[in-house]
Motif scaffolding. Structure first.
Motif, PDB file in Angstrom:
ATOM      1  N   PHE A  74      19.213 -38.758   2.664  1.00 37.87           N
ATOM      2  CA  PHE A  74      19.361 -37.627   3.594  1.00 37.87           C
ATOM      3  C   PHE A  74      18.902 -35.938   2.599  1.00 37.87           C
ATOM      4  CE2 PHE A  74      22.956 -35.933   0.860  1.00 37.87           C
ATOM      5  CZ  PHE A  74      23.295 -37.678  -0.183  1.00 37.87           C
ATOM      6  N   ASP A  75      18.619 -34.934   3.184  1.00 28.16           N
ATOM      7  CA  ASP A  75      18.898 -33.839   2.681  1.00 28.16           C
ATOM      8  C   ASP A  75      18.990 -32.630   3.037  1.00 28.16           C
ATOM      9  OD1 ASP A  75      16.821 -32.160   1.367  1.00 28.16           O
ATOM     10  OD2 ASP A  75      14.628 -33.343   1.400  1.00 28.16           O
ATOM     11  N   PHE A  76      19.785 -31.886   2.679  1.00 26.26           N
ATOM     12  CA  PHE A  76      20.624 -31.332   3.141  1.00 26.26           C
ATOM     13  C   PHE A  76      19.857 -29.572   2.684  1.00 26.26           C
ATOM     14  CE2 PHE A  76      23.848 -33.529   2.796  1.00 26.26           C
ATOM     15  CZ  PHE A  76      24.167 -34.093   4.620  1.00 26.26           C
ATOM     16  N   ARG A  77      18.454 -29.250   1.790  1.00 27.26           N
ATOM     17  CA  ARG A  77      17.965 -27.891   1.106  1.00 27.26           C
ATOM     18  C   ARG A  77      17.506 -27.811   2.727  1.00 27.26           C
ATOM     19  NH1 ARG A  77      13.308 -30.761  -2.036  1.00 27.26           N
ATOM     20  NH2 ARG A  77      13.411 -31.728  -0.235  1.00 27.26           N
ATOM     21  N   ASP A  78      17.195 -28.048   3.702  1.00 22.96           N
ATOM     22  CA  ASP A  78      16.512 -27.059   4.378  1.00 22.96           C
ATOM     23  C   ASP A  78      17.723 -27.232   5.490  1.00 22.96           C
ATOM     24  OD1 ASP A  78      13.709 -26.526   3.252  1.00 22.96           O
ATOM     25  OD2 ASP A  78      13.243 -28.141   4.052  1.00 22.96           O
ATOM     26  N   ASN A  79      18.354 -27.977   6.264  1.00 23.79           N
ATOM     27  CA  ASN A  79      19.429 -28.281   7.251  1.00 23.79           C
ATOM     28  C   ASN A  79      20.524 -28.588   6.761  1.00 23.79           C
ATOM     29  OD1 ASN A  79      20.582 -28.474   9.380  1.00 23.79           O
ATOM     30  ND2 ASN A  79      19.147 -29.731  10.428  1.00 23.79           N
ATOM     31  N   GLN A  80      21.855 -27.782   6.590  1.00 21.32           N
ATOM     32  CA  GLN A  80      22.883 -27.537   5.789  1.00 21.32           C
ATOM     33  C   GLN A  80      24.159 -28.120   7.227  1.00 21.32           C
ATOM     34  OE1 GLN A  80      24.716 -26.718   3.129  1.00 21.32           O
ATOM     35  NE2 GLN A  80      22.192 -26.745   2.602  1.00 21.32           N
ATOM     36  N   SER A  81      23.632 -28.616   8.557  1.00 20.88           N
ATOM     37  CA  SER A  81      23.909 -29.187   9.659  1.00 20.88           C
ATOM     38  C   SER A  81      24.384 -30.474   8.793  1.00 20.88           C
ATOM     39  CB  SER A  81      23.085 -29.777  10.779  1.00 20.88           C
ATOM     40  OG  SER A  81      22.787 -28.676  11.112  1.00 20.88           O
ATOM     41  N   PRO A  82      25.728 -31.127   8.708  1.00 23.46           N
ATOM     42  CA  PRO A  82      26.514 -31.988   8.713  1.00 23.46           C
ATOM     43  C   PRO A  82      25.424 -33.279   9.484  1.00 23.46           C
ATOM     44  CG  PRO A  82      28.402 -30.716   9.250  1.00 23.46           C
ATOM     45  CD  PRO A  82      26.672 -30.042   9.708  1.00 23.46           C
ATOM     46  N   LEU A  83      25.541 -34.449   9.066  1.00 19.97           N
ATOM     47  CA  LEU A  83      25.258 -35.625   9.647  1.00 19.97           C
ATOM     48  C   LEU A  83      25.963 -36.604   9.736  1.00 19.97           C
ATOM     49  CD1 LEU A  83      22.301 -36.857   6.281  1.00 19.97           C
ATOM     50  CD2 LEU A  83      21.868 -35.981   8.544  1.00 19.97           C
ATOM     51  N   ASN A  84      25.571 -37.286  10.839  1.00 22.34           N
ATOM     52  CA  ASN A  84      26.604 -38.075  11.546  1.00 22.34           C
ATOM     53  C   ASN A  84      25.961 -39.030  11.654  1.00 22.34           C
ATOM     54  OD1 ASN A  84      28.788 -36.591  12.894  1.00 22.34           O
ATOM     55  ND2 ASN A  84      27.417 -35.650  14.390  1.00 22.34           N
ATOM     56  N   ILE A  85      26.648 -40.334  11.091  1.00 20.87           N
ATOM     57  CA  ILE A  85      26.736 -41.592  10.582  1.00 20.87           C
ATOM     58  C   ILE A  85      27.083 -42.940  11.709  1.00 20.87           C
ATOM     59  CG2 ILE A  85      26.338 -43.171   8.819  1.00 20.87           C
ATOM     60  CD1 ILE A  85      26.854 -39.712   7.520  1.00 20.87           C
ATOM     61  N   HIS A  86      26.320 -43.226  11.850  1.00 19.69           N
ATOM     62  CA  HIS A  86      26.873 -44.595  12.682  1.00 19.69           C
ATOM     63  C   HIS A  86      26.614 -46.073  12.314  1.00 19.69           C
ATOM     64  CE1 HIS A  86      29.295 -46.836  16.042  1.00 19.69           C
ATOM     65  NE2 HIS A  86      27.508 -47.340  16.227  1.00 19.69           N
ATOM     66  N   ALA A  87      26.967 -46.690  11.843  1.00 20.11           N
ATOM     67  CA  ALA A  87      26.989 -47.789  11.383  1.00 20.11           C
ATOM     68  C   ALA A  87      27.663 -48.650  12.256  1.00 20.11           C
ATOM     69  CB  ALA A  87      27.563 -49.082  10.370  1.00 20.11           C
ATOM     70  N   THR A  88      26.381 -49.530  13.194  1.00 11.20           N
ATOM     71  CA  THR A  88      27.222 -50.379  14.264  1.00 11.20           C
ATOM     72  C   THR A  88      27.724 -52.066  13.898  1.00 11.20           C
ATOM     73  OG1 THR A  88      25.336 -49.383  15.559  1.00 11.20           O
ATOM     74  CG2 THR A  88      26.640 -52.266  16.226  1.00 11.20           C
ATOM     75  N   PRO A  89      28.872 -51.969  13.781  1.00 14.08           N
ATOM     76  CA  PRO A  89      30.536 -53.682  13.357  1.00 14.08           C
ATOM     77  C   PRO A  89      28.916 -54.307  13.551  1.00 14.08           C
ATOM     78  CG  PRO A  89      31.264 -51.382  14.049  1.00 14.08           C
ATOM     79  CD  PRO A  89      30.246 -51.312  14.735  1.00 14.08           C
ATOM     80  N   TRP A  90      29.304 -55.335  12.285  1.00 13.40           N
ATOM     81  CA  TRP A  90      28.681 -57.024  12.104  1.00 13.40           C
ATOM     82  C   TRP A  90      30.013 -57.895  12.707  1.00 13.40           C
ATOM     83  CZ3 TRP A  90      24.670 -59.139  12.561  1.00 13.40           C
ATOM     84  CH2 TRP A  90      24.441 -60.586  11.853  1.00 13.40           C
ATOM     85  N   PRO A  91      29.871 -57.970  13.895  1.00 14.02           N
ATOM     86  CA  PRO A  91      30.538 -58.917  14.229  1.00 14.02           C
ATOM     87  C   PRO A  91      31.025 -60.353  13.521  1.00 14.02           C
ATOM     88  CG  PRO A  91      29.194 -58.984  16.098  1.00 14.02           C
ATOM     89  CD  PRO A  91      28.816 -57.718  15.178  1.00 14.02           C
ATOM     90  N   LEU A  92      31.546 -61.392  14.326  1.00 17.64           N
ATOM     91  CA  LEU A  92      31.672 -62.706  13.789  1.00 17.64           C
ATOM     92  C   LEU A  92      30.655 -63.267  14.061  1.00 17.64           C
ATOM     93  CD1 LEU A  92      34.905 -63.432  15.851  1.00 17.64           C
ATOM     94  CD2 LEU A  92      34.976 -62.326  13.654  1.00 17.64           C
ATOM     95  N   GLN A  93      30.332 -64.726  12.936  1.00 15.97           N
ATOM     96  CA  GLN A  93      29.244 -64.812  12.703  1.00 15.97           C
ATOM     97  C   GLN A  93      29.103 -65.755  13.083  1.00 15.97           C
ATOM     98  OE1 GLN A  93      27.756 -64.142   8.294  1.00 15.97           O
ATOM     99  NE2 GLN A  93      27.240 -62.099   8.055  1.00 15.97           N
ATOM    100  N   ARG A 188      23.158 -44.956  13.597  1.00 15.76           N
ATOM    101  CA  ARG A 188      22.973 -43.831  13.828  1.00 15.76           C
ATOM    102  C   ARG A 188      22.893 -42.594  12.016  1.00 15.76           C
ATOM    103  NH1 ARG A 188      20.517 -45.184  17.042  1.00 15.76           N
ATOM    104  NH2 ARG A 188      20.219 -45.026  19.822  1.00 15.76           N
ATOM    105  N   CYS A 189      21.905 -42.108  12.333  1.00 17.67           N
ATOM    106  CA  CYS A 189      21.915 -40.809  11.233  1.00 17.67           C
ATOM    107  C   CYS A 189      21.253 -39.574  11.356  1.00 17.67           C
ATOM    108  CB  CYS A 189      21.284 -41.521   9.627  1.00 17.67           C
ATOM    109  SG  CYS A 189      21.397 -40.689   8.138  1.00 17.67           S
ATOM    110  N   GLY A 190      21.938 -38.539  11.635  1.00 15.60           N
ATOM    111  CA  GLY A 190      21.147 -37.489  12.311  1.00 15.60           C
ATOM    112  C   GLY A 190      22.349 -36.381  12.158  1.00 15.60           C
TER     113      GLY A 190
END
Length: 191
Positions: A74-93, A188-190
């Motif tokens: 992540f780099d907020f130097r040029d864009n101060q918009s918050p980042l939305n992060i989605h880490a898909t859950p890891w189901p039962l193995q 997702r990370c954006g």
């Protein structure tokens, strides 16, 4: 020079070296890490699943071969918009009955530009912890973030403008890593 002057020069040099190491070295390490990751094709504001760790491809001293890593710079130097992060859950193995593990381990860790781990969120199989908003430094109160119904949304403020977000999922076998490859496509990370 007398002995007192030599002792003072030694003490001042030792203190300067100590503070230099504390305040300069982490930044240098993180800059080199950013350059190395960008050289490996890891981009800013997007997760990249790195290949399964083996003795032949490890780039750090002690990576865990049982974990699958997805990385987002992540780099907020040029864009101060918050980042939305989605880490898909890891189901039962598949190995649950053999190991007694109730679910796959997954977490999202945040590292600042000085290599400090400033937050870690456990991602549960039911989706708890899978949606996180990362705010730029000193932005508390500037944004009105609504909590979406049906999701657990955490809001975290980054202490520095640059850093690394790391998703770790327990994937102890090639078959589990293959499942992470499919699953990681929905991370997702954006903005």
């Amino acid at each position: 020079m007398n002995k007192i002057t030599l002792a003072l020069v030694f003490i001042i040099s030792a203190v300067a070296a100590h503070y230099g190491a504390l305040y300069l070295v982490p930044g240098v390490i993180m800059n080199r890490t950013f350059d190395a990751m960008e050289g490996r094709g890891i981009t800013t504001s997007a997760f990249t699943l790195v290949p399964r760790v083996t003795p032949e491809n490890q780039t750090v001293v002690r990576p865990s071969p049982d974990l699958a890593y997805s990385i987002c710079l992540f780099d907020f130097r040029d864009n101060q918009s918050p980042l939305n992060i989605h880490a898909t859950p890891w189901p039962l193995q598949e190995t649950e009955q053999q190991t007694g593990r109730r679910e796959g381990y997954a977490s999202v860790s945040f590292f600042d530009a000085r290599t400090n781990n400033f937050a870690t969120v456990r991602v549960m199989a039911d989706g708890t912890g899978s949606n996180i908003t990362l705010m730029p430094p000193n932005s508390a109160g500037k944004y009105n973030i609504a909590v979406r119904k049906g999701y657990t949304l955490k809001v975290i403020e980054a202490p520095t403008e640059q850093g690394i977000i790391l998703i770790r999922r327990l994937a102890a076998s090639d078959s589990e890593y293959a499942k992470v490859q499919d699953l990681a496509k929905t991370d997702r990370c954006g903005a």
